[in-house]
Design an enzyme around this catalytic site. Structure first.
Site, PDB file in Angstrom:
ATOM      1  CE  LYS A   1      31.833  45.689   6.458  1.00 52.58           C
ATOM      2  NZ  LYS A   1      32.881  45.998   5.477  1.00 52.58           N
TER       3      LYS A   1
HETATM    4  O1  G3P Z   1      33.373  44.040   1.412  1.00 53.11           O
HETATM    5  C1  G3P Z   1      34.473  43.360   1.881  1.00 53.11           C
HETATM    6  C2  G3P Z   1      35.659  43.675   1.067  1.00 53.11           C
HETATM    7  O2  G3P Z   1      36.148  44.957   1.369  1.00 53.11           O
HETATM    8  C3  G3P Z   1      36.715  42.666   1.104  1.00 53.11           C
HETATM    9  O3  G3P Z   1      37.119  42.553  -0.194  1.00 53.11           O
HETATM   10  O4  G3P Z   1      38.597  41.997  -2.029  1.00 53.11           O
HETATM   11  O5  G3P Z   1      39.543  42.450   0.255  1.00 53.11           O
HETATM   12  O6  G3P Z   1      38.284  40.349  -0.195  1.00 53.11           O
HETATM   13  P1  G3P Z   1      38.456  41.790  -0.550  1.00 53.11           P
END
Ligand code: G3P
Length: 217
Positions: free
Chosen positions: A84
């Site tokens: 990533k």
């Molecule tokens: O897949 C990306 C994710 O881990 C981010 O999620 O909820 O932190 O925006 P969030």
């Protein structure tokens, strides 16, 4: 649309795999840190032993040379590992170089159609538009997924779209309707996707009626 789990929690991954619907896993430094785990490599290798599919592991350094070196190292952790890389200008250079070496890259932290276009041109295997974080700032995150799907179809790009930063089951339905290749979801959302109160009530009633007529109650 395939489902990936967005977690570094081993128990959650084991359960999701038992349900037969988890085709991959995405992690990031925040998710690994939230498990109180220190050794990213051993966590990712454990995940790869459980899930037969792409497992994304994110670089934790800045600068082209450092990201390149770490990306090459991460790629050696397991054959299913996807590196990533953030959707920055430096990340683009790193992505192009890793892709040219045959290393699969997931360009993450994607918030615009142009970032996704450049990710595809650089040879990223996956791009991850962050739906929930756009919603958080009053923009339509799923509209970005649709936009990227339209552009990728128009030019026949191979890069797969992972709808990420998924916060609730309606995001999953919308991602599927938008034609997203993958949605990566927290475990809680995966549970919510299958849950329906009418299913539970109906099932309880069927079983109670059957117990009554069969003399089991
Ligand atoms: O897949 C990306 C994710 O881990 C981010 O999620 O909820 O932190 O925006 P969030």
């Amino acid at each position: 649309m395939r489902i990936f789990l967005d977690t570094a929690n081993i128990a959650q991954i084991r359960q999701g795999v038992k349900w037969g619907v988890v085709a991959g896993v995405t992690t990031n430094p925040t998710l690994v840190a939230s498990e109180g785990l220190k050794d990213y490599k051993s966590v990712v290798q454990e995940i790869c032993a459980i899930v037969d599919g792409p497992v994304s592991a994110e670089v934790t350094v800045e600068g082209v040379d450092a990201m390149l070196a770490q990306g090459r190292d991460i790629a050696k952790w397991h054959e299913n590992v996807v590196v990533k890389i953030p959707a920055t200008a430096e990340g683009l250079e790193v992505t192009a170089k890793l892709a040219a070496e045959g290393i699969k890259v997931n360009m993450t932290l994607c918030f615009s159609a142009n970032q996704a276009l450049l990710a595809a041109l650089a040879g990223a295997a996956f791009v991850s538009p962050f739906v929930g974080r756009l919603d958080d700032i009053g923009q339509d995150g799923m509209a970005l997924v649709k936009e990227i799907m339209d552009i990728y179809k128009e030019y026949d790009f191979d890069t797969e779209v992972i709808a990420a930063s998924i916060r609730h089951p309606m995001h999953c339905t919308a991602a599927a309707k938008a034609g997203s290749d993958i949605a990566t979801v927290p475990f809680k959302v995966l549970e919510q996707m299958m849950k329906h109160p009418l299913t539970d009530a109906g099932n309880a009633r069927f079983l109670a009626d059957w117990r009554r007529v069969s003399g089991q109650s």
